[in-house]
Scaffold this active site. Sequence first.
Site, PDB file in Angstrom:
ATOM      1  N   ASP A   1      -9.704   2.969   0.179  1.00  0.00           N
ATOM      2  CA  ASP A   1     -11.125   3.298   0.149  1.00  0.00           C
ATOM      3  C   ASP A   1     -11.749   2.781  -1.149  1.00  0.00           C
ATOM      4  O   ASP A   1     -11.151   2.873  -2.222  1.00  0.00           O
ATOM      5  CB  ASP A   1     -11.273   4.821   0.236  1.00  0.00           C
ATOM      6  CG  ASP A   1     -12.696   5.261   0.412  1.00  0.00           C
ATOM      7  OD1 ASP A   1     -13.318   4.877   1.425  1.00  0.00           O
ATOM      8  OD2 ASP A   1     -13.202   6.007  -0.453  1.00  0.00           O
TER       9      ASP A   1
ATOM     10  N   GLU B   1       8.479  -4.160  -3.655  1.00  0.00           N
ATOM     11  CA  GLU B   1       9.727  -3.473  -3.998  1.00  0.00           C
ATOM     12  C   GLU B   1      10.336  -2.804  -2.767  1.00  0.00           C
ATOM     13  O   GLU B   1      11.545  -2.905  -2.519  1.00  0.00           O
ATOM     14  CB  GLU B   1       9.455  -2.443  -5.096  1.00  0.00           C
ATOM     15  CG  GLU B   1      10.641  -1.554  -5.442  1.00  0.00           C
ATOM     16  CD  GLU B   1      10.238  -0.404  -6.351  1.00  0.00           C
ATOM     17  OE1 GLU B   1      10.812   0.696  -6.204  1.00  0.00           O
ATOM     18  OE2 GLU B   1       9.345  -0.593  -7.207  1.00  0.00           O
TER      19      GLU B   1
END
Length: 597
Positions: free
Chosen positions: A253, A303
């Site tokens: 957002d 990752e």
Amino acid sequence: MLIATAGNGSSAASSANSAPSPSLPGADSAAPSSVPAAGPRDTSQHWWRDAVIYQVYVRSFLDTTGDGIGDLAGVRTGLPYLKKLGVDGIWLSPFYPSPQHDHGYDVADYRDVDPVYGDLAEFDLLVADAHRLGLKVLLDIVPNHCSSEHPWFRAALADGPGSAARSLFHFADGRGPDGELPPNNWRAMFGGPAWSRVKEAGARSEAATGQWYLHMFTPEQPDLNWRNPAVAADFEDVLRFWLDRGVDGFRIDVAAGLFKHPELPDSPDPAADERTRDSVNPLAWNQPEVHQVWREWRALCEEYTARDGRDRLLVGEVSVRTPSEQAAYVRPDELHQAFFFHLLTARWDIDTFRRVITEALTDIAGTGSTVTWVLNNHDQVRTVTRYATEPGGGTEGIAAGAGGGLGPARARAAALLMLALPGAAYVYQGEELGLPEVVDLPDEVLTDPIYHRTGSREHIRDGCRVPLPWSGHASPFGFTSGTDAARPWLPQPDWFAEHATDRALADTRSFWHLYREGLQLRRSLPQLGEGTLRWLDSPPQVLAFVRGDGLVCAVNFGTEPVSAPVPGLPLLASGDCPAGTLPGSTAAWWMHAPDAP
């Protein structure tokens, strides 16, 4: 564009292990179809590059508890319906603990589920069920601001000026005698000043005579200070919390927000955000430091991908002026994607559509990302009504249930156009039903803070958030059930019966079947999805292009029929499309063998 942490994430183990009980239209196995069966996706391809994601506004999707508010168990119940529709995944609107001043975009705890929507156990079941069906799950993360009931903000109020707690937000002394004026002249996007004054703890006066804090939306949504490293560290922990629970990514957002000009100076046009309901103030949005946040978030996602080979997606709500500015957010080490709002805001005009599509393919795709097309979301007037009320759309102003005129035909054509474009696409719930905007909600039921801050119905968003109609001929249309069930949190009009899911599934000419057939073809035809686009010469008012080695898409933006660019019947059309003809306000796809060399 309206943009829309303490806590240990504990939850009551109240969710049953069995599937929720309500049954929905379309939740059974897929019915036979003349559309070619969907083939498996190329697993070597990054799934998000051409995925079609369905936006679930949880509060209005399906209520399983009878309180009139949609919940996570309702989303779980609806997963087979969404699988049958043919989407690749879901984006869930915020379901975190919140006082609901902006229906979840005021987050009080980023690591838990609001009891009105369920609990963490129910969330885990939802993710597991979605993955069993091959559906991705994206969460809505709100990093620009939090709730005024967040423990950090409560501590900031209690600890006073100069405290470490206040440095997590934008607190400042006022200007003028006794500091009675705000620190600068900025106005909030949802109306009123962007600053509120606080009553300091221990103050003798009952009046608010202390410091001021910044809120670019509402006073209940204080903006976080991303120049404080503690904010970034906490959000990294939040992302890991949800990634460890199996989510496939995040919709971010206000992704062009977070940082403000470090000096918080006056704006030359302080009312720009309030006037446009968009992030226009150049001192409050699109600051260069925000890009380092997205680099760090991208590295975190990579990752996790390195551990198991599954891509985790970051898609940003990036409301900026130009496609070239948006392209900066989707560079290879930043966000994977950003919503391309210029298509959503394009008026129904061939030159406008061609321009924004060309700019997207030039600027966005040029970064190595793919364009993320969108026609609607929870902040916008529904597509059917928006196109009906444009000049030449066949209606005057926005009338109750405005789905007449050319609105539905244009919305169907735009959907088929969007699904033919190279890149990814997002579909807001109810668009597959052709739902018009509900524009005549009584004042007393309106919940949008824009209305309550301004007293004006302009730009309010309740009309696109009315709970979905699933079945039957009267409210609640299967949205909520039980003899003691509460009314839906926003009232559904009687004419919703015409758009109920059970009717849509039974009518092969419905919006639902158009979306489903388009999604099936998109999955099965190698020309669609990611790839290239080549414009074709075409008559005035006709936008035509070819995908790959012969998939032709054409849209007639006019009202009169023209000769089709390809002979014969189309593979799929948004309306009646006789061989050799492309009617007005209609889109169609054809397979056309390329000319021999």
